[in-house]
Design an enzyme around this catalytic site. Structure first.
Site, PDB file in Angstrom:
ATOM      1  N   ARG A 214       0.752  -1.702   0.288  1.00  0.00           N
ATOM      2  CA  ARG A 214       0.176  -0.499   0.281  1.00  0.00           C
ATOM      3  C   ARG A 214       0.813   1.334  -0.015  1.00  0.00           C
ATOM      4  NH1 ARG A 214      -1.938   1.169   4.454  1.00  0.00           N
ATOM      5  NH2 ARG A 214      -1.002  -0.790   5.426  1.00  0.00           N
TER       6      ARG A 214
ATOM      7  N   TYR B  24      -1.661  -3.406  -7.015  1.00  0.00           N
ATOM      8  CA  TYR B  24      -1.743  -4.317  -5.554  1.00  0.00           C
ATOM      9  C   TYR B  24      -2.297  -4.190  -4.971  1.00  0.00           C
ATOM     10  CZ  TYR B  24       1.522  -7.614  -2.531  1.00  0.00           C
ATOM     11  OH  TYR B  24       1.872  -8.110  -1.623  1.00  0.00           O
ATOM     12  N   GLY B  25      -2.549  -5.244  -4.456  1.00  0.00           N
ATOM     13  CA  GLY B  25      -3.397  -5.140  -2.614  1.00  0.00           C
ATOM     14  C   GLY B  25      -4.675  -4.110  -2.965  1.00  0.00           C
ATOM     15  N   GLY B  26      -4.284  -3.618  -1.795  1.00  0.00           N
ATOM     16  CA  GLY B  26      -5.291  -2.395  -0.860  1.00  0.00           C
ATOM     17  C   GLY B  26      -5.417  -2.032  -1.712  1.00  0.00           C
TER      18      GLY B  26
ATOM     19  N   LYS C  99      -9.919  -2.293   1.399  1.00  0.00           N
ATOM     20  CA  LYS C  99      -9.707  -1.129   2.267  1.00  0.00           C
ATOM     21  C   LYS C  99      -9.741   0.065   1.922  1.00  0.00           C
ATOM     22  CE  LYS C  99      -6.250  -3.822   4.260  1.00  0.00           C
ATOM     23  NZ  LYS C  99      -6.370  -4.012   5.662  1.00  0.00           N
TER      24      LYS C  99
ATOM     25  N   HIS D  23     -11.087  -2.595  11.094  1.00  0.00           N
ATOM     26  CA  HIS D  23      -9.348  -3.585  10.480  1.00  0.00           C
ATOM     27  C   HIS D  23      -9.618  -4.187  11.400  1.00  0.00           C
ATOM     28  CE1 HIS D  23      -5.579  -3.336   9.050  1.00  0.00           C
ATOM     29  NE2 HIS D  23      -6.112  -3.956   9.045  1.00  0.00           N
TER      30      HIS D  23
ATOM     31  N   SER E 146      -0.980  -3.654  10.174  1.00  0.00           N
ATOM     32  CA  SER E 146      -0.832  -4.734   8.919  1.00  0.00           C
ATOM     33  C   SER E 146      -0.231  -5.306   9.521  1.00  0.00           C
ATOM     34  CB  SER E 146      -0.457  -3.272   8.167  1.00  0.00           C
ATOM     35  OG  SER E 146      -2.066  -2.423   7.886  1.00  0.00           O
TER      36      SER E 146
ATOM     37  N   CYS F 289       0.413  -7.425  12.156  1.00  0.00           N
ATOM     38  CA  CYS F 289       0.675  -7.601  13.854  1.00  0.00           C
ATOM     39  C   CYS F 289      -0.343  -8.750  13.792  1.00  0.00           C
ATOM     40  CB  CYS F 289      -0.110  -6.335  14.530  1.00  0.00           C
ATOM     41  SG  CYS F 289       1.327  -5.185  14.133  1.00  0.00           S
TER      42      CYS F 289
ATOM     43  N   LYS G 220      -3.237 -10.346  13.005  1.00  0.00           N
ATOM     44  CA  LYS G 220      -4.824 -10.966  12.627  1.00  0.00           C
ATOM     45  C   LYS G 220      -5.120 -11.874  12.357  1.00  0.00           C
ATOM     46  CE  LYS G 220      -5.731  -7.716  10.493  1.00  0.00           C
ATOM     47  NZ  LYS G 220      -4.283  -6.427  10.428  1.00  0.00           N
ATOM     48  N   THR G 221      -4.602 -12.289  10.603  1.00  0.00           N
ATOM     49  CA  THR G 221      -4.116 -13.976  10.104  1.00  0.00           C
ATOM     50  C   THR G 221      -4.303 -15.102  10.535  1.00  0.00           C
ATOM     51  OG1 THR G 221      -4.200 -12.389   8.137  1.00  0.00           O
ATOM     52  CG2 THR G 221      -4.552 -15.033   8.160  1.00  0.00           C
TER      53      THR G 221
ATOM     54  N   ASP H  96      -9.192  -9.866   8.800  1.00  0.00           N
ATOM     55  CA  ASP H  96      -9.120  -9.005   8.580  1.00  0.00           C
ATOM     56  C   ASP H  96      -9.506  -7.791   8.793  1.00  0.00           C
ATOM     57  OD1 ASP H  96      -6.904  -7.092   7.168  1.00  0.00           O
ATOM     58  OD2 ASP H  96      -7.992  -6.315   5.534  1.00  0.00           O
TER      59      ASP H  96
ATOM     60  N   ARG I 178       2.531 -12.182  -0.333  1.00  0.00           N
ATOM     61  CA  ARG I 178       0.798 -12.759   0.034  1.00  0.00           C
ATOM     62  C   ARG I 178       0.106 -13.671  -0.597  1.00  0.00           C
ATOM     63  NH1 ARG I 178      -1.682  -8.712   3.812  1.00  0.00           N
ATOM     64  NH2 ARG I 178       0.120  -7.603   4.169  1.00  0.00           N
TER      65      ARG I 178
ATOM     66  N   ARG J 100       2.483  -4.084  18.043  1.00  0.00           N
ATOM     67  CA  ARG J 100       3.335  -4.551  17.811  1.00  0.00           C
ATOM     68  C   ARG J 100       4.493  -3.594  18.548  1.00  0.00           C
ATOM     69  NH1 ARG J 100       6.229  -8.348  14.345  1.00  0.00           N
ATOM     70  NH2 ARG J 100       4.536  -9.348  12.916  1.00  0.00           N
TER      71      ARG J 100
HETATM   72  P1  GTP Z   1      -2.307  -7.566   7.211  1.00  0.00           P
HETATM   73  O1  GTP Z   1      -2.466  -9.054   6.536  1.00  0.00           O
HETATM   74  O2  GTP Z   1      -1.561  -7.162   6.988  1.00  0.00           O
HETATM   75  O3  GTP Z   1      -3.150  -6.807   8.175  1.00  0.00           O
HETATM   76  O4  GTP Z   1      -1.616  -8.595   8.817  1.00  0.00           O
HETATM   77  P2  GTP Z   1      -1.919  -9.006  10.344  1.00  0.00           P
HETATM   78  O5  GTP Z   1      -2.473  -8.626  10.762  1.00  0.00           O
HETATM   79  O6  GTP Z   1      -2.964 -10.448   9.514  1.00  0.00           O
HETATM   80  O7  GTP Z   1      -1.004 -10.676   9.875  1.00  0.00           O
HETATM   81  P3  GTP Z   1      -0.233 -11.748  10.566  1.00  0.00           P
HETATM   82  O8  GTP Z   1      -1.157 -12.525  10.588  1.00  0.00           O
HETATM   83  O9  GTP Z   1      -0.266 -12.147   8.550  1.00  0.00           O
HETATM   84  O10 GTP Z   1       1.089 -12.101  10.745  1.00  0.00           O
HETATM   85  C1  GTP Z   1       2.172 -10.815  11.028  1.00  0.00           C
HETATM   86  C2  GTP Z   1       3.556 -11.580  11.445  1.00  0.00           C
HETATM   87  O11 GTP Z   1       3.367 -11.426  12.108  1.00  0.00           O
HETATM   88  C3  GTP Z   1       3.778 -12.219  10.256  1.00  0.00           C
HETATM   89  O12 GTP Z   1       5.126 -13.126  10.055  1.00  0.00           O
HETATM   90  C4  GTP Z   1       3.542 -13.770  11.760  1.00  0.00           C
HETATM   91  O13 GTP Z   1       4.560 -15.155  11.888  1.00  0.00           O
HETATM   92  C5  GTP Z   1       4.202 -12.396  12.840  1.00  0.00           C
HETATM   93  N1  GTP Z   1       2.721 -12.841  13.922  1.00  0.00           N
HETATM   94  C6  GTP Z   1       1.210 -13.589  13.370  1.00  0.00           C
HETATM   95  N2  GTP Z   1       1.183 -13.734  15.503  1.00  0.00           N
HETATM   96  C7  GTP Z   1       2.388 -13.664  16.393  1.00  0.00           C
HETATM   97  C8  GTP Z   1       2.641 -14.414  17.632  1.00  0.00           C
HETATM   98  O14 GTP Z   1       1.351 -14.310  18.017  1.00  0.00           O
HETATM   99  N3  GTP Z   1       3.379 -13.870  17.930  1.00  0.00           N
HETATM  100  C9  GTP Z   1       4.463 -13.683  16.978  1.00  0.00           C
HETATM  101  N4  GTP Z   1       5.302 -13.604  17.684  1.00  0.00           N
HETATM  102  N5  GTP Z   1       4.458 -12.899  15.620  1.00  0.00           N
HETATM  103  C10 GTP Z   1       3.928 -13.174  15.262  1.00  0.00           C
HETATM  104  C1  SPV Z   2      -2.770  -4.840   4.930  1.00  0.00           C
HETATM  105  O1  SPV Z   2      -1.590  -3.810   4.831  1.00  0.00           O
HETATM  106  O2  SPV Z   2      -3.475  -4.352   6.415  1.00  0.00           O
HETATM  107  C2  SPV Z   2      -3.378  -5.432   4.083  1.00  0.00           C
HETATM  108  C3  SPV Z   2      -2.537  -5.943   2.895  1.00  0.00           C
HETATM  109  O3  SPV Z   2      -4.247  -6.166   4.667  1.00  0.00           O
HETATM  110  S1  SPV Z   2      -3.905  -4.866   1.691  1.00  0.00           S
HETATM  111  O4  SPV Z   2      -5.040  -5.491   1.287  1.00  0.00           O
HETATM  112  O5  SPV Z   2      -3.026  -4.293   0.684  1.00  0.00           O
HETATM  113  O6  SPV Z   2      -4.140  -3.485   2.891  1.00  0.00           O
HETATM  114 MN    MN Z   3      -4.160 -10.305   7.562  1.00  0.00          MN
END
Ligand code: GTP
Ligand code: SPV
Ligand code: MN
Length: 603
Positions: free
Chosen positions: A70, A214-216, A223, A243, A265, A267, A269-270, A290, A382, A413
């Site tokens: 983004r 790309y993406g968002g 988004k 979010h 982002s 941090c 969520k997934t 998300d 992604r 984070r």
């Molecule tokens: P977006 O899709 O960008 O919004 O990200 P997200 O919030 O869905 O984050 P995601 O779950 O993809 O995790 C992002 C990074 O954080 C990855 O590299 C994970 O391995 C790491 N991570 C996720 N959960 C944890 C946790 O509980 N502890 C630690 N140390 N790292 C984590």
């Molecule tokens: C984020 O950055 O929070 C994402 C990726 O989920 S994007 O859809 O590109 O915004």
């Molecule tokens: Mn995610």
């Protein structure tokens, strides 16, 4: 069909006149359309078809190296008045921006197909759902929208015919194949433009996006619509666009809790949404990873849906040990972007497997070996996959009515200061936790990775109006809900020990935090009062089976009043940029906290 709806047909024609595409294609979301477009993307070199024996119906796209995330500094909120966009958004006067963009868009689709994508965010026709129509010249965007939204020409047309408001969203990668003199130029695998615009008109509910595929930036239902435009709609209409992930956690006693969590982002969520609990007897089902839309309903509770249809998840770090549910979801029908290609035609990224392949083609298409100095997959690479492919998906995940929310979590984070978990004593204190969240920046957006920034409610890049008004809106929703309001908690999985290692194991062990939260919701434990809110007592919290020592536990909750006074000073400075729009209850909470911290520091 949407092409027979007057307002839609007129709008498409108006933009076709500006964009000057070679042809128009009305997208229907069918399996045949997916077949045709994915094959076309393979033939044109945008997609590499992965080995069908390993990963059927799956593809790898490599973007232009300048189009990988983004672009927040090119994201604009064009409200009539600058103060309604607020100091955290890039504002442009709507009339001027419109003029500028029309010039940018003029001829942008020469030689290309203009695809018209009718889509719904949320189950079509649901009372929390909304529809939109996206124009794009990117077939990659069309097939991604197939996975990420409900694309359906007839049923969206039916909604609009029945009076549903629809959001117009225009997108071009900004790489015409014929210039203004009529001269042709060849296409490239990932067309984009160095000049980018991601523009929202929150008051007229329009999205205009240019220059990125790309993406968002390009999947405008995500988004741009489901957060920036929808947050403005929610402000006007009494609901929330957030979010957040959404899960149902079921305890060993068989009690279910619906939990949403706002993390910035990249941090977690997934990962949290697809967690496999390590705590015996607990079950977590995924509803969303998300975005959530939430509305107070007549029973006094806040109901949430996931408006998306798929996951656009961060690949690096997603592995069999960290997120087995995601790995299973990725077995077929996936679009991968900017991950590495293995010699047998499959994908790889850092963290997928403990063993690193001897040879790969990296995300830029270059040979890669373990001695290479750059990562094989881009840090913001992604996967795009339909939500119902996750084994953890809740069977009722696309019920239009949504689920009543029991707890809301806010987390960033944070290497220091912020405890593993803290419960807000009141809705007001919870809104304060959300409003003052900060997080170390990640690769999900352009910027300096690791730098700490305030990211209120994880909405900094996504709030379509003045952030201080948004806090006020949350306070009002709390008033509406009263007793039925969810409890609010702050969490932090990322606190570090002096040696730099994570103090908390995270991932499936985050179920232990859910366990404590559920005991608080049931009033089974009292917790312990602290300046920040209610903290778990050591004996209330399930640690058995982890390697978290007493020392680690202390460090996870250590509260240094001096460091926290720096934190509140920073919040004070932050609030100042919003002037008098900061809601009084949040100022009061800040003053209370400052006074308590000063007293503590002087003890
Ligand atoms: P977006 O899709 O960008 O919004 O990200 P997200 O919030 O869905 O984050 P995601 O779950 O993809 O995790 C992002 C990074 O954080 C990855 O590299 C994970 O391995 C790491 N991570 C996720 N959960 C944890 C946790 O509980 N502890 C630690 N140390 N790292 C984590
Ligand atoms: C984020 O950055 O929070 C994402 C990726 O989920 S994007 O859809 O590109 O915004
Ligand atoms: Mn995610």
């Amino acid at each position: 069909m949407v092409q027979h709806i007057e307002s839609v047909a007129q709008w498409v024609q108006q933009f076709a006149d500006i964009l000057q595409p070679e042809r128009i294609q009305w997208v229907d979301g069918s399996a045949e359309e997916w077949e045709t477009l994915t094959q076309q993307l393979v033939d044109d070199g945008t997609f590499i078809r992965l080995n069908p024996e390993k990963r059927p119906n799956s593809f790898l796209a490599r973007t232009d190296p300048t189009d990988v995330a983004r672009v927040e500094d090119r994201t604009f909120i064009c409200s009539a008045r600058e103060e309604d966009a607020g100091p955290t958004n890039n504002w442009r006067e709507p009339g001027k921006m419109r003029e500028e963009l029309i010039e940018v868009f003029r001829g942008a689709m020469r030689g290309r197909t203009l695809y018209v994508i009718p889509f719904s965010m949320g189950p079509i026709g649901g009372d929390i759902s909304q529809v939109g129509i996206q124009l794009t010249d990117s077939p990659y965007v069309v097939v991604s929208m197939h996975l990420m939204t409900r694309v359906d020409n007839d049923r969206v047309a039916e909604q609009i015919a029945n009076g549903a408001e629809w959001v117009p969203a225009v997108h071009s990668v900004g790489y015409p194949l014929i210039d203004e003199n009529g001269d042709a130029r060849p296409d490239v695998p990932w067309p984009s433009n160095p000049t980018k615009y991601i523009v929202q008109f929150p008051e007229t509910r329009e999205i205009w996006s240019y220059g990125s595929g790309y993406g968002g930036n390009a999947l405008l239902g995500k988004k741009c619509y489901a957060l920036r435009i929808a947050s403005a709609m929610g402000h006007d209409q009494g609901w929330l666009a957030e979010h957040m992930l959404l899960i149902r956690a079921t305890s060993p006693a068989g009690r279910s809790y619906h939990i949403t969590a706002a993390f910035p982002s990249a941090c977690g969520k997934t990962n949290f949404a697809m967690m496999r609990p390590t705590l015996p007897g607990w079950k977590v089902e995924t509803l969303g990873d998300d975005i959530v839309w939430m509305r107070p309903k007549a029973d006094g509770r806040l109901y949430a849906i996931n408006p998306e249809n798929g996951f656009f998840g961060v690949a690096p770090g997603t592995g069999v040990t960290t997120n087995p549910n995601a790995i299973e979801a990725l077995s077929e029908n996936v679009i991968f972007t900017n991950v590495a290609l293995t010699d047998d035609g499959d994908v790889w990224w850092e963290g997928l497997t403990p063993e690193v392949p001897e040879h790969l083609i990296d995300w830029r298409g270059r040979d890669w070996t373990p001695s290479s100095e750059t990562p094989a997959a881009h840090p913001n690479s992604r996967f795009t996959v339909r939500a119902d492919q996750a084994p953890s998906i809740a069977p009722d995940w696309d019920e239009p009515a949504g689920v009543p929310v029991d707890a809301v979590l806010f987390g960033g984070r944070r290497r220091t200061n912020t405890p593993l978990v803290v419960e807000a004593r009141s809705w007001r204190d919870g809104v304060y936790i959300g409003a003052t969240m900060a997080s170390e920046q990640t690769a999900a957006a352009e910027g300096t990775v690791g730098q700490l920034r305030r990211d209120p409610f994880a909405m900094l890049p996504f709030c379509g109006y003045n952030m201080a008004d948004y806090w006020g809106h949350w306070l009002e929703i709390g008033e509406t809900l009263g007793e039925g309001a969810p409890h609010i908690f702050g969490v932090n999985w990322f606190r570090r020990a002096a040696d730099g290692s994570f103090l908390w194991p995270g991932f499936g062990d985050n179920s232990r935090v859910i366990d404590w939260i559920s005991k608080r919701l049931e009033n089974e434990v009292t917790g312990e009062s602290s300046l920040l809110g209610i903290l778990p007592k050591h004996e209330e919290f399930e640690l058995e089976g982890t390697e978290v020592s007493d020392e680690d536990w202390q460090a996870l909750f250590a509260l240094d009043p001096e460091a926290w006074l720096h934190e509140t000073d920073d919040v004070e400075r932050y609030f100042k940029i919003f002037g008098s729009r900061v809601p009084q209850p949040l100022r009061a909470r800040l003053e209370e906290l400052q006074a308590a911290l000063e007293a503590e520091a002087n003890r």
